[in-house]
Design a protein around this motif. Structure first.
Motif, PDB file in Angstrom:
ATOM      1  N   LEU A   1      43.067   8.374 -51.745  1.00  0.00           N
ATOM      2  CA  LEU A   1      42.848   6.929 -51.668  1.00  0.00           C
ATOM      3  C   LEU A   1      41.695   6.606 -52.601  1.00  0.00           C
ATOM      4  O   LEU A   1      40.564   7.042 -52.379  1.00  0.00           O
ATOM      5  CB  LEU A   1      42.521   6.501 -50.229  1.00  0.00           C
ATOM      6  N   LYS A   2      42.009   5.879 -53.667  1.00  0.00           N
ATOM      7  CA  LYS A   2      40.995   5.503 -54.656  1.00  0.00           C
ATOM      8  C   LYS A   2      40.714   4.020 -54.500  1.00  0.00           C
ATOM      9  O   LYS A   2      41.617   3.193 -54.583  1.00  0.00           O
ATOM     10  CB  LYS A   2      41.493   5.801 -56.067  1.00  0.00           C
ATOM     11  N   ILE A   3      39.435   3.701 -54.270  1.00  0.00           N
ATOM     12  CA  ILE A   3      39.010   2.316 -54.113  1.00  0.00           C
ATOM     13  C   ILE A   3      38.087   2.008 -55.279  1.00  0.00           C
ATOM     14  O   ILE A   3      36.989   2.561 -55.363  1.00  0.00           O
ATOM     15  CB  ILE A   3      38.301   2.099 -52.764  1.00  0.00           C
ATOM     16  N   GLU A   4      38.545   1.159 -56.193  1.00  0.00           N
ATOM     17  CA  GLU A   4      37.794   0.885 -57.410  1.00  0.00           C
ATOM     18  C   GLU A   4      36.708  -0.152 -57.154  1.00  0.00           C
ATOM     19  O   GLU A   4      36.808  -1.299 -57.546  1.00  0.00           O
ATOM     20  CB  GLU A   4      38.733   0.453 -58.528  1.00  0.00           C
ATOM     21  N   SER A   5      35.686   0.308 -56.491  1.00  0.00           N
ATOM     22  CA  SER A   5      34.490  -0.475 -56.220  1.00  0.00           C
ATOM     23  C   SER A   5      33.475   0.494 -55.642  1.00  0.00           C
ATOM     24  O   SER A   5      33.832   1.437 -54.945  1.00  0.00           O
ATOM     25  CB  SER A   5      34.764  -1.594 -55.227  1.00  0.00           C
ATOM     26  N   GLU A   6      32.231   0.271 -55.937  1.00  0.00           N
ATOM     27  CA  GLU A   6      31.209   1.161 -55.408  1.00  0.00           C
ATOM     28  C   GLU A   6      30.729   0.604 -54.073  1.00  0.00           C
ATOM     29  O   GLU A   6      30.108  -0.452 -54.016  1.00  0.00           O
ATOM     30  CB  GLU A   6      30.047   1.291 -56.382  1.00  0.00           C
ATOM     31  N   PHE A   7      31.061   1.302 -53.016  1.00  0.00           N
ATOM     32  CA  PHE A   7      30.658   0.889 -51.676  1.00  0.00           C
ATOM     33  C   PHE A   7      29.364   1.588 -51.289  1.00  0.00           C
ATOM     34  O   PHE A   7      29.052   2.667 -51.785  1.00  0.00           O
ATOM     35  CB  PHE A   7      31.726   1.264 -50.644  1.00  0.00           C
ATOM     36  N   SER A   8      28.667   0.988 -50.366  1.00  0.00           N
ATOM     37  CA  SER A   8      27.523   1.676 -49.783  1.00  0.00           C
ATOM     38  C   SER A   8      28.057   2.798 -48.899  1.00  0.00           C
ATOM     39  O   SER A   8      29.225   2.829 -48.532  1.00  0.00           O
ATOM     40  CB  SER A   8      26.687   0.690 -48.966  1.00  0.00           C
ATOM     41  N   SER A   9      27.194   3.724 -48.543  1.00  0.00           N
ATOM     42  CA  SER A   9      27.639   4.850 -47.717  1.00  0.00           C
ATOM     43  C   SER A   9      28.090   4.386 -46.336  1.00  0.00           C
ATOM     44  O   SER A   9      28.974   4.986 -45.736  1.00  0.00           O
ATOM     45  CB  SER A   9      26.531   5.892 -47.607  1.00  0.00           C
ATOM     46  N   SER A  10      27.520   3.295 -45.830  1.00  0.00           N
ATOM     47  CA  SER A  10      27.937   2.798 -44.514  1.00  0.00           C
ATOM     48  C   SER A  10      29.344   2.199 -44.573  1.00  0.00           C
ATOM     49  O   SER A  10      30.125   2.365 -43.642  1.00  0.00           O
ATOM     50  CB  SER A  10      26.937   1.770 -43.993  1.00  0.00           C
ATOM     51  N   LYS A  11      29.700   1.528 -45.671  1.00  0.00           N
ATOM     52  CA  LYS A  11      31.046   0.965 -45.820  1.00  0.00           C
ATOM     53  C   LYS A  11      32.074   2.090 -45.993  1.00  0.00           C
ATOM     54  O   LYS A  11      33.155   2.033 -45.412  1.00  0.00           O
ATOM     55  CB  LYS A  11      31.078   0.018 -47.025  1.00  0.00           C
ATOM     56  N   THR A  12      31.721   3.123 -46.749  1.00  0.00           N
ATOM     57  CA  THR A  12      32.610   4.273 -46.909  1.00  0.00           C
ATOM     58  C   THR A  12      32.819   4.971 -45.570  1.00  0.00           C
ATOM     59  O   THR A  12      33.934   5.365 -45.230  1.00  0.00           O
ATOM     60  CB  THR A  12      32.036   5.262 -47.945  1.00  0.00           C
ATOM     61  N   LYS A  13      31.756   5.116 -44.792  1.00  0.00           N
ATOM     62  CA  LYS A  13      31.864   5.740 -43.468  1.00  0.00           C
ATOM     63  C   LYS A  13      32.740   4.907 -42.541  1.00  0.00           C
ATOM     64  O   LYS A  13      33.549   5.440 -41.787  1.00  0.00           O
ATOM     65  CB  LYS A  13      30.476   5.931 -42.854  1.00  0.00           C
ATOM     66  N   TYR A  14      32.630   3.575 -42.638  1.00  0.00           N
ATOM     67  CA  TYR A  14      33.455   2.673 -41.835  1.00  0.00           C
ATOM     68  C   TYR A  14      34.944   2.861 -42.180  1.00  0.00           C
ATOM     69  O   TYR A  14      35.790   2.943 -41.288  1.00  0.00           O
ATOM     70  CB  TYR A  14      33.022   1.228 -42.063  1.00  0.00           C
ATOM     71  N   ILE A  15      35.244   2.954 -43.473  1.00  0.00           N
ATOM     72  CA  ILE A  15      36.629   3.162 -43.911  1.00  0.00           C
ATOM     73  C   ILE A  15      37.140   4.515 -43.433  1.00  0.00           C
ATOM     74  O   ILE A  15      38.251   4.625 -42.908  1.00  0.00           O
ATOM     75  CB  ILE A  15      36.737   3.030 -45.447  1.00  0.00           C
ATOM     76  N   LEU A  16      36.320   5.560 -43.585  1.00  0.00           N
ATOM     77  CA  LEU A  16      36.719   6.897 -43.127  1.00  0.00           C
ATOM     78  C   LEU A  16      36.942   6.942 -41.620  1.00  0.00           C
ATOM     79  O   LEU A  16      37.902   7.563 -41.148  1.00  0.00           O
ATOM     80  CB  LEU A  16      35.665   7.928 -43.521  1.00  0.00           C
ATOM     81  N   ASP A  17      36.062   6.296 -40.860  1.00  0.00           N
ATOM     82  CA  ASP A  17      36.222   6.275 -39.400  1.00  0.00           C
ATOM     83  C   ASP A  17      37.531   5.605 -39.004  1.00  0.00           C
ATOM     84  O   ASP A  17      38.221   6.056 -38.087  1.00  0.00           O
ATOM     85  CB  ASP A  17      35.040   5.569 -38.741  1.00  0.00           C
ATOM     86  N   ASN A  18      37.880   4.510 -39.687  1.00  0.00           N
ATOM     87  CA  ASN A  18      39.142   3.828 -39.380  1.00  0.00           C
ATOM     88  C   ASN A  18      40.351   4.667 -39.771  1.00  0.00           C
ATOM     89  O   ASN A  18      41.362   4.671 -39.073  1.00  0.00           O
ATOM     90  CB  ASN A  18      39.200   2.464 -40.068  1.00  0.00           C
ATOM     91  N   ILE A  19      40.261   5.391 -40.871  1.00  0.00           N
ATOM     92  CA  ILE A  19      41.362   6.265 -41.282  1.00  0.00           C
ATOM     93  C   ILE A  19      41.537   7.396 -40.276  1.00  0.00           C
ATOM     94  O   ILE A  19      42.658   7.747 -39.903  1.00  0.00           O
ATOM     95  CB  ILE A  19      41.113   6.818 -42.705  1.00  0.00           C
TER      96      ILE A  19
END
Length: 161
Positions: free
Chosen positions: A117-135
């Motif tokens: 899953l490639k998301i073309e935007s630089e997220f903060s680590s908290s937003k990346t963790k939120y996405i991973l937790d939902n996945i």
């Protein structure tokens, strides 16, 4: 006459993106549906698969462009299996051709990853963790984790345009 020299930084070469590796046994369309439902995105299959001229491999790809936040989401298969016919080199009474399955990987460094899953935007680590937790809340997914794209040798394979 003076000569002017322009030096461009390497920062122009790479666009900022977040890369997530997903391990699961689902079909690509089923995973896209579950990610759409879980993350609130609208991934759709592209009309043409990723096709690299240096190999016979074709990888399925699903994309969504979030026009509000100017983010492009891409779900791509990391594994491509092709059935090929191999002929034997020696002659015998029972000379046959056998079918073999060749496996190609979009990122050879991560052969066990099924989808990227490639998301073309630089997220903060908290937003990346939120996405991973939902996945990881999806029961059919064995695991998912963030991949550091700066150490990839085959990062050119992640250019989808």
């Amino acid at each position: 006459m003076a000569v002017q020299k322009f030096v461009l930084d390497d920062s122009f070469d790479e666009t900022a993106y977040t890369l997530i590796g997903i391990h699961c046994r689902l079909e690509d369309y089923r995973l896209a549906y579950l990610l759409n439902k879980c993350l609130g995105v609208a991934l759709k299959r592209r009309a043409s698969d990723l096709d690299y001229s240096n190999s016979q491999a074709k990888y399925s790809i699903y994309q969504w462009e979030d026009e509000k936040q100017l983010i492009t989401w891409s779900l791509v298969s990391n594994i491509c299996k092709i059935e090929a016919i191999q002929s034997r080199k020696f002659e015998s009474l029972f000379d046959t051709q056998e079918k073999i399955i060749k496996t190609f990987h979009l990122l050879p460094e991560y052969k066990t990853v099924n989808f990227l899953l490639k998301i073309e935007s630089e997220f903060s680590s908290s937003k990346t963790k939120y996405i991973l937790d939902n996945i990881l809340k999806i029961p059919q997914i064995a695991t998912a984790y963030s991949i550091d794209s700066s150490i990839l040798k085959s990062k050119d394979n992640l250019i989808f345009n």
